[in-house]
Enzyme design. Structure first.
Site, PDB file in Angstrom:
ATOM      1  N   SER A 128       0.823  -1.207   0.000  1.00  0.00           N
ATOM      2  CA  SER A 128       0.000   0.000   0.000  1.00  0.00           C
ATOM      3  C   SER A 128       0.859   1.260   0.000  1.00  0.00           C
ATOM      4  O   SER A 128       1.955   1.278   0.574  1.00  0.00           O
ATOM      5  CB  SER A 128      -0.872  -0.011   1.261  1.00  0.00           C
ATOM      6  OG  SER A 128      -1.383   1.270   1.527  1.00  0.00           O
ATOM      7  N   TYR A 153      -1.909  -0.270  10.186  1.00  0.00           N
ATOM      8  CA  TYR A 153      -2.117  -0.852   8.847  1.00  0.00           C
ATOM      9  C   TYR A 153      -0.856  -0.685   8.008  1.00  0.00           C
ATOM     10  O   TYR A 153      -0.357  -1.646   7.397  1.00  0.00           O
ATOM     11  CB  TYR A 153      -3.319  -0.171   8.177  1.00  0.00           C
ATOM     12  CG  TYR A 153      -3.477  -0.513   6.705  1.00  0.00           C
ATOM     13  CD1 TYR A 153      -3.916  -1.778   6.312  1.00  0.00           C
ATOM     14  CD2 TYR A 153      -3.189   0.426   5.715  1.00  0.00           C
ATOM     15  CE1 TYR A 153      -4.061  -2.094   4.956  1.00  0.00           C
ATOM     16  CE2 TYR A 153      -3.337   0.119   4.374  1.00  0.00           C
ATOM     17  CZ  TYR A 153      -3.764  -1.141   3.991  1.00  0.00           C
ATOM     18  OH  TYR A 153      -3.907  -1.455   2.660  1.00  0.00           O
TER      19      TYR A 153
HETATM   20  N1  NAD Z   1      -8.637  -0.416  -1.822  1.00  0.00           N
HETATM   21  C1  NAD Z   1      -7.554   0.343  -1.694  1.00  0.00           C
HETATM   22  O1  NAD Z   1      -7.604   1.574  -1.840  1.00  0.00           O
HETATM   23  C2  NAD Z   1      -6.224  -0.293  -1.395  1.00  0.00           C
HETATM   24  C3  NAD Z   1      -5.078   0.529  -1.377  1.00  0.00           C
HETATM   25  C4  NAD Z   1      -3.847  -0.049  -1.084  1.00  0.00           C
HETATM   26  C5  NAD Z   1      -3.737  -1.418  -0.836  1.00  0.00           C
HETATM   27  N2  NAD Z   1      -4.866  -2.178  -0.857  1.00  0.00           N
HETATM   28  C6  NAD Z   1      -4.712  -3.623  -0.578  1.00  0.00           C
HETATM   29  O2  NAD Z   1      -5.329  -4.361  -1.612  1.00  0.00           O
HETATM   30  C7  NAD Z   1      -5.882  -5.565  -1.070  1.00  0.00           C
HETATM   31  C8  NAD Z   1      -7.361  -5.686  -1.447  1.00  0.00           C
HETATM   32  O3  NAD Z   1      -8.045  -4.561  -0.878  1.00  0.00           O
HETATM   33  P1  NAD Z   1      -9.592  -4.319  -1.114  1.00  0.00           P
HETATM   34  O4  NAD Z   1      -9.819  -2.856  -1.099  1.00  0.00           O
HETATM   35  O5  NAD Z   1     -10.075  -5.139  -2.245  1.00  0.00           O
HETATM   36  O6  NAD Z   1     -10.161  -4.874   0.274  1.00  0.00           O
HETATM   37  P2  NAD Z   1     -11.376  -5.869   0.564  1.00  0.00           P
HETATM   38  O7  NAD Z   1     -11.576  -5.810   2.047  1.00  0.00           O
HETATM   39  O8  NAD Z   1     -12.514  -5.583  -0.324  1.00  0.00           O
HETATM   40  O9  NAD Z   1     -10.749  -7.279   0.163  1.00  0.00           O
HETATM   41  C9  NAD Z   1      -9.966  -8.055   1.040  1.00  0.00           C
HETATM   42  C10 NAD Z   1     -10.548  -9.455   1.065  1.00  0.00           C
HETATM   43  O10 NAD Z   1      -9.737 -10.248   1.929  1.00  0.00           O
HETATM   44  C11 NAD Z   1     -10.585 -11.095   2.671  1.00  0.00           C
HETATM   45  N3  NAD Z   1      -9.894 -11.469   3.904  1.00  0.00           N
HETATM   46  C12 NAD Z   1      -9.647 -10.670   4.981  1.00  0.00           C
HETATM   47  N4  NAD Z   1      -9.015 -11.370   5.932  1.00  0.00           N
HETATM   48  C13 NAD Z   1      -8.844 -12.629   5.440  1.00  0.00           C
HETATM   49  C14 NAD Z   1      -8.264 -13.809   5.959  1.00  0.00           C
HETATM   50  N5  NAD Z   1      -7.745 -13.838   7.202  1.00  0.00           N
HETATM   51  N6  NAD Z   1      -8.274 -14.927   5.212  1.00  0.00           N
HETATM   52  C15 NAD Z   1      -8.831 -14.928   3.961  1.00  0.00           C
HETATM   53  N7  NAD Z   1      -9.389 -13.822   3.418  1.00  0.00           N
HETATM   54  C16 NAD Z   1      -9.401 -12.694   4.145  1.00  0.00           C
HETATM   55  C17 NAD Z   1     -11.836 -10.275   2.932  1.00  0.00           C
HETATM   56  O11 NAD Z   1     -12.968 -11.077   3.220  1.00  0.00           O
HETATM   57  C18 NAD Z   1     -11.971  -9.503   1.626  1.00  0.00           C
HETATM   58  O12 NAD Z   1     -12.846 -10.147   0.721  1.00  0.00           O
HETATM   59  C19 NAD Z   1      -5.634  -5.504   0.435  1.00  0.00           C
HETATM   60  O13 NAD Z   1      -4.459  -6.228   0.719  1.00  0.00           O
HETATM   61  C20 NAD Z   1      -5.412  -4.031   0.711  1.00  0.00           C
HETATM   62  O14 NAD Z   1      -4.606  -3.827   1.834  1.00  0.00           O
HETATM   63  C21 NAD Z   1      -6.094  -1.669  -1.129  1.00  0.00           C
END
Ligand code: NAD
Length: 317
Positions: A128, A153
């Site tokens: 991130s 985070y």
């Molecule tokens: N959305 C953003 O702006 C953003 C920015 C930077 C990084 N990220 C990273 O991208 C990735 C996806 O983010 P997102 O926005 O789609 O989030 P999201 O919460 O929609 O997706 C994450 C998924 O991981 C699953 N999950 C959580 N804990 C788990 C576990 N212990 N075992 C199995 N599954 C698990 C959740 O159920 C969820 O479906 C994450 O790693 C997040 O940190 C997102």
């Protein structure tokens, strides 16, 4: 690289990626525990295109559960893992740091160990932009010092990057850590600002507005992020860190104005103090991703928001 395991595949970015991978004839294994950070029904709906596809398999379980992961790897010959599962969100990580650390760091370690046991050594990890903390130098480059995270985070993402490097060094993994910059677009998480603002302005509800509106974000459309991940799959070799951003910034104030224009409605704003843990500005230097991955984001903020609002309307959301 025919069979791809997507952890967190039912989430916002993961489900968009699963759709893209299936469209490109990959075999997709999705692992997700349908964590309660937001409604399970939303995640089920996210997978509605995938779930009936012949090349798609869903495993419901937790990445911290080694026996569960072992079954997934035993039952499938996995070529590459795209690791998106995590506890996401800066602000809730302040209230619940242990849970964030456990899933984001121990969960990543559990995945790396299972991969090692099954001799699967290709991984793309979703890091991130928050690892840059309040970096004064902009745009943020992959070579900038990231030793000063300002939220649990961010610290958990940096710690997971360090584990990735360790497995590259010790066990010859190929690993790219992709630092994603505030992602938006279809299926965006309900806790994120753009989703909240569009919904609340449409429904004449108050929007919480933290700080004086001058904070800036490099917003990145999820389709551009998926392009970047697909390109990372085809270039994966050694250990590298890449920024995936839109490489243009929008202030909170301008974001609200743009949404007001697109919806033809005025926002009702509740001014609140700036939040601890929120960085002042994010801005990606994407020259390395451009050169080495051919990454080239296509959506500017206006086009991206039009696409998002259209998607919300066409899905009656
Ligand atoms: N959305 C953003 O702006 C953003 C920015 C930077 C990084 N990220 C990273 O991208 C990735 C996806 O983010 P997102 O926005 O789609 O989030 P999201 O919460 O929609 O997706 C994450 C998924 O991981 C699953 N999950 C959580 N804990 C788990 C576990 N212990 N075992 C199995 N599954 C698990 C959740 O159920 C969820 O479906 C994450 O790693 C997040 O940190 C997102």
């Amino acid at each position: 690289m025919n069979t791809v395991l997507v952890t967190g595949g039912a989430g916002f970015i993961g489900s968009n990626l699963c759709d893209r991978l299936l469209g490109l004839s990959y075999r997709v294994i999705c692992v997700d525990n349908f964590d309660d950070f937001y409604a399970t029904d939303i995640k089920k709906r996210n997978l509605s295109n995938c779930i009936t596809h012949n090349n798609f398999k869903l495993y419901t379980g937790d990445i911290r559960d080694a026996a569960f992961l072992d079954d997934v790897f035993t039952g499938n010959s996995i070529d590459i893992v795209i690791h998106l599962a995590s506890k996401a969100g800066v602000r809730p990580s302040i209230a619940n740091p242990q849970q964030y650390y456990d899933v984001n760091v121990n969960g990543t370690l559990s995945l790396l160990e299972t991969m090692r046991n099954h001799r699967c050594t290709n991984l793309i990890f979703s890091s991130s932009s928050s690892v840059y903390g309040n970096n004064k130098k902009v745009p943020f480059s992959e070579t900038d010092n990231v030793d000063f995270p300002i939220s649990p985070y961010a610290a958990s993402k940096k710690a997971a990057e360090l584990l990735c490097h360790t497995y590259y060094h010790l066990h010859g993994f190929n690993i790219f850590c992709l630092r994603l910059f505030t992602v938006y677009g279809p299926r965006q998480r309900p806790d994120l600002a753009i989703h909240k603002f569009v919904r609340s302005i449409s429904d004449n509800q108050i929007i919480p507005f933290y700080g004086d509106g001058s904070s800036e974000r490099d917003y990145t459309h999820v389709f551009d992020i998926c392009d970047g991940i697909l390109s990372a799959i085809s270039h994966l070799k050694g250990f590298e860190i890449f920024n995936l951003g839109g490489s243009q910034t929008t202030s909170l104030k301008n974001l609200v104005t743009l949404i007001e224009e697109l919806l033809g409605k005025k926002a009702i704003i509740q001014h609140l103090p700036a939040q601890k843990g929120d960085v002042v500005k994010t801005y990606a230097d994407i020259s390395k991703s451009r050169q080495q991955l051919g990454y080239s984001p296509k959506f500017d903020m206006r086009q991206g928001l039009i696409n998002y609002v259209d998607w919300l309307k066409s899905n009656d959301l």
